[in-house]
Structures are given as C-alpha cells and as structure tokens.
Design a protein around this motif. Structure first.
Motif, mmCIF file in Angstrom:
data_model
loop_
_atom_site.group_PDB
_atom_site.id
_atom_site.type_symbol
_atom_site.label_atom_id
_atom_site.label_comp_id
_atom_site.label_asym_id
_atom_site.label_seq_id
_atom_site.Cartn_x
_atom_site.Cartn_y
_atom_site.Cartn_z
ATOM 1 N N GLU A 15 51.584 59.952 -44.352
ATOM 2 C CA GLU A 15 51.633 60.903 -43.099
ATOM 3 C C GLU A 15 51.302 62.197 -43.679
ATOM 4 O O GLU A 15 50.570 62.915 -43.148
ATOM 5 C CB GLU A 15 52.819 60.633 -42.185
ATOM 6 N N ALA A 18 47.706 62.529 -44.479
ATOM 7 C CA ALA A 18 46.886 62.274 -43.235
ATOM 8 C C ALA A 18 46.971 63.609 -42.792
ATOM 9 O O ALA A 18 45.763 64.135 -41.985
ATOM 10 C CB ALA A 18 47.320 61.061 -42.549
ATOM 11 N N ARG A 19 48.044 64.415 -42.721
ATOM 12 C CA ARG A 19 48.209 65.635 -41.988
ATOM 13 C C ARG A 19 47.287 66.777 -42.629
ATOM 14 O O ARG A 19 46.498 67.369 -41.876
ATOM 15 C CB ARG A 19 49.561 66.298 -41.893
ATOM 16 N N MET A 21 44.392 65.953 -44.186
ATOM 17 C CA MET A 21 43.115 65.899 -43.776
ATOM 18 C C MET A 21 42.662 66.161 -42.276
ATOM 19 O O MET A 21 41.585 66.469 -41.931
ATOM 20 C CB MET A 21 42.903 64.153 -43.822
ATOM 21 N N ARG A 22 43.849 65.819 -41.371
ATOM 22 C CA ARG A 22 43.502 66.127 -40.026
ATOM 23 C C ARG A 22 43.466 67.683 -40.014
ATOM 24 O O ARG A 22 42.772 68.353 -38.751
ATOM 25 C CB ARG A 22 44.777 65.752 -38.994
ATOM 26 N N ASP A 40 38.288 63.867 -42.805
ATOM 27 C CA ASP A 40 38.520 63.389 -41.451
ATOM 28 C C ASP A 40 36.977 63.510 -41.172
ATOM 29 O O ASP A 40 36.168 64.466 -41.334
ATOM 30 C CB ASP A 40 39.107 64.531 -40.665
ATOM 31 N N SER A 43 35.536 66.410 -38.837
ATOM 32 C CA SER A 43 35.888 67.742 -39.369
ATOM 33 C C SER A 43 34.628 68.454 -40.199
ATOM 34 O O SER A 43 34.496 68.251 -41.536
ATOM 35 C CB SER A 43 37.154 67.735 -40.214
ATOM 36 N N VAL A 134 45.199 59.217 -39.762
ATOM 37 C CA VAL A 134 44.021 60.368 -39.613
ATOM 38 C C VAL A 134 43.722 60.074 -38.084
ATOM 39 O O VAL A 134 43.530 61.126 -37.547
ATOM 40 C CB VAL A 134 42.937 60.275 -40.414
ATOM 41 N N VAL A 138 37.220 57.946 -41.925
ATOM 42 C CA VAL A 138 37.514 58.811 -43.184
ATOM 43 C C VAL A 138 36.256 58.843 -44.086
ATOM 44 O O VAL A 138 35.858 57.813 -44.491
ATOM 45 C CB VAL A 138 38.481 58.629 -43.975
#
Ligand code: TXA
Ligand code: MG
Length: 318
Positions: A15, A18-19, A21-22, A40, A43, A134, A138
């Motif tokens: 998590e 993933a944060r 990457m977000r 991401d 993005s 995410v 990806v």
C-alpha cells in the motif's frame, strides 16, 4: 534524488509503494519475467520520471500492466484474436499490442504518442496486488538503465537504480528470467519481440505467425540497437574459448567454462539464468576480456535467448 525506500511484500508495504505511485513517483517491482520500473500510467509526472531514471529515449513507448482482463479492455480495443490470446496466456508473460482506446486515460507519453498500446497482465501476485492498490494500469519498462543488462534480482535493481527512484519492492520471483513475448494483433499477428512465451505456443493457438524482421513492418522501437549489454564485450556461438574469454556454457560439454546457462541443456533453466550469468561474467571479466556464450539452439525459448545474446554482442554505439 534522496534515498530509495525498500519495501517488503506485506499489505502495508504494498500500500505504501502504491501510494508513492499514485503521487507520481516511480517504484520498481518484481514480475514473473523481470523487474519492472513502474509508475501510474495516468500520471504524466510519473511517466516522465521513468524515462528520466532509466535514461530512455522518449520515442520508446512503455508496456502497461493490468490486474485483470476488464482493466485491459478499458485501455484497448480487443478483437477476437486478442480475446483468444488473453484467455489462453493471461495472466502470464505475453504482451499484446492493440489499438489504444481514446478514452483510456493514459498519459500520452506512455505510448510515445502512438495509436497502439502494449498491454500485459502479469501472473506475479505481488505485481497484481500493487496494480490493484494503484487502481489504474502501471506503466513499466524493465528495471535497468537503458541498454544495460535486465534485472531479474533485487541486488541488480539496487545496483543500477538506487538513488534514482523512490522505491523498490523486494521479492526475487522472476522465474522466467526473460522479458515477455510481444505480439502485435493490430493487423495479422506479428511477433515484435521473442520472449518467455515461445513462438510455437502462439502458433498452436493462432496459426503461422510472422516476425518483425523488415523495416516495412510495425516495430517495437526499443528493439533496434545494442541492448541488454554488460560492460565487457560479448561474443556468441563460441564452442572453443580463447584465453581472454569468460566462457558461459550450455549443455554437458563445458570443459573450461567458468559459468553455465544450464549444464543439462534445458532452455527454461537457461532463460532463467541468462541475465544473472551476464552480470556474473561481467564481474569476472577483466578490462580486455570477452564474455563468450556457447551456442544455444534456435528453438522454443532458444529464439529469445539468441535474440538477447545477439543484441548484447552488437556494436555499442550510443
Ligand atoms: O516482461 C516484460 O515485458 C517486462 C516486464 C517489466 O513486464 N517489460 C519490458 O519492458 O521488457 P521494456 O520497456 O524493457 O520493453 C518493452 C518493449 C520495448 O521494446 C518497447 O519499444 C515496446 O515494448 N513497446 C512498448 N509499447 C509499445 C507500443 N505502444 N508500440 C510498439 N512497441 C511498444
Ligand atoms: Mg528492457
């Protein structure tokens, strides 16, 4: 860049990765083929950071990784052959090139502005969990500096990319050891890159398949030049090594070889060992030494192995 965070594969670590990457950061993660350098795919900042960290030319597009087939269908137009290939080989090491949906929400730079998108649904559960966290595909090239040896182990990702990216998820599960096979289904099927799914398996499903050999064909732009290269010079198809050679054998006849891809001549084992053998041979090679690979047969996974060796042995013009 400051320090690169190293993540384990617990839920909380996935998590946290993933944060990042977000938030438009880049995190390397393992798949069943090789490590990927992920951002991401919606993005623009994240995609820009991938190109930057890898030192990759901007005209060379990125594969997007999905966590289910539905997600893939939101990104590209699937024809019946694509449905068939996905049903047979996904999740797994097959990348499909398909017409991109205009409403996909992908950052333009992911496909380097092109109309088609390369999609893969990895079987690695760590990769799947990360993509789900995410919440969007990806984008990820292999986690190496452009042109250098592909990373199939955490230590190699650290060696090439520590300090250049925000995080690395550690789990050495790259069992195939070779990149995915890239199959274009934009028109009639064409193999753009040999990889972990052998051509024979695709032909059993789809009939005879062309290869991307001529300039008239669609191309995977990253497949053109010297690639997968260790520091030392590389020679292939060597069955009698000279004194200045670090010889990497294949099969039982390996008298005088320092390393081997597979002592029993098993192509799957050779594929799994290829990039590790390249880095280990590089560590053994002196400044004027050559890494020499014994011949590997041109069947099944041997096609992809020979393709990587040919590019590693190609002249090193930038
Ligand atoms: O196994 C793999 O495929 C790994 C893991 C991380 O999934 N990824 C990988 O990515 O090998 P990369 O970037 O090292 O190689 C992808 C190749 C490049 O040669 C690129 O040019 C081609 O795929 N490619 C990606 N998107 C494309 C597109 N839209 N059109 C044509 N070629 C594309
Ligand atoms: Mg690569």
């Amino acid at each position: 860049m400051a320090t690169t965070r190293h993540f384990d594969v617990s839920d909380s670590a996935i998590e946290a990765a993933a944060r990042l990457m977000r938030n438009g950061e880049v995190v390397a993660f393992p798949t069943e083929t090789v490590y990927g350098l992920g951002a991401d795919a919606s993005s623009p900042a994240g995609i820009e950071r991938i190109y930057e960290a890898k030192g990759r030319p901007r005209h060379n597009p990125l594969i997007i990784h999905v966590s289910d087939v539905e997600m893939a269908r939101r990104m590209a137009h699937f024809n019946p052959e694509a449905e068939l290939a996905a049903a047979s080989f996904w999740p797994g090491p097959l990348t499909l090139l398909l017409p991109k949906r205009e409403d996909a929400g992908l950052a333009t730079a992911v496909t380097a502005g092109m109309k088609n998108v390369a999609i893969r649904f990895p079987s690695s559960s760590v990769a799947q969990r990360l993509i789900r966290a995410v919440g969007f595909p990806v984008a990820a090239p292999s986690a190496n500096r452009s042109g250098k040896v592909t990373s199939t182990r955490f230590v190699e990702v650290v060696r090439q990319l520590d300090g250049r990216i925000s995080g690395i998820v550690e789990e050495d599960i790259c069992d195939h050891g070779l990149e995915s096979t890239i199959l274009s289904l934009v028109g009639s099927p064409i193999i753009l890159r040999h990889g972990s799914v052998p051509r024979e398996a695709l032909e059993a499903l789809l009939g005879p398949i062309d290869e991307d050999t001529g300039p008239q064909k669609v191309s995977a732009p990253g497949q053109l030049k010297s690639h997968y290269a260790p520091e030392a010079a590389v020679q292939m198809n060597v069955d009698r090594p000279a004194a200045n050679m670090v010889w990497v054998g294949f099969g039982p006849e390996c008298e005088g070889c320092q390393l081997t891809l597979s002592s029993s001549g098993d192509l799957q084992e050779a594929a799994r060992n290829l990039y590790t053998a390249m880095s280990e041979a590089d560590a053994l090679a002196g400044a004027s030494d050559v890494i020499a690979f014994a011949p590997v047969p041109l069947i099944g996974l041997g096609r992809a192995i020979n393709d990587r060796l040919r590019r590693a042995a190609a002249p090193r013009c930038a």
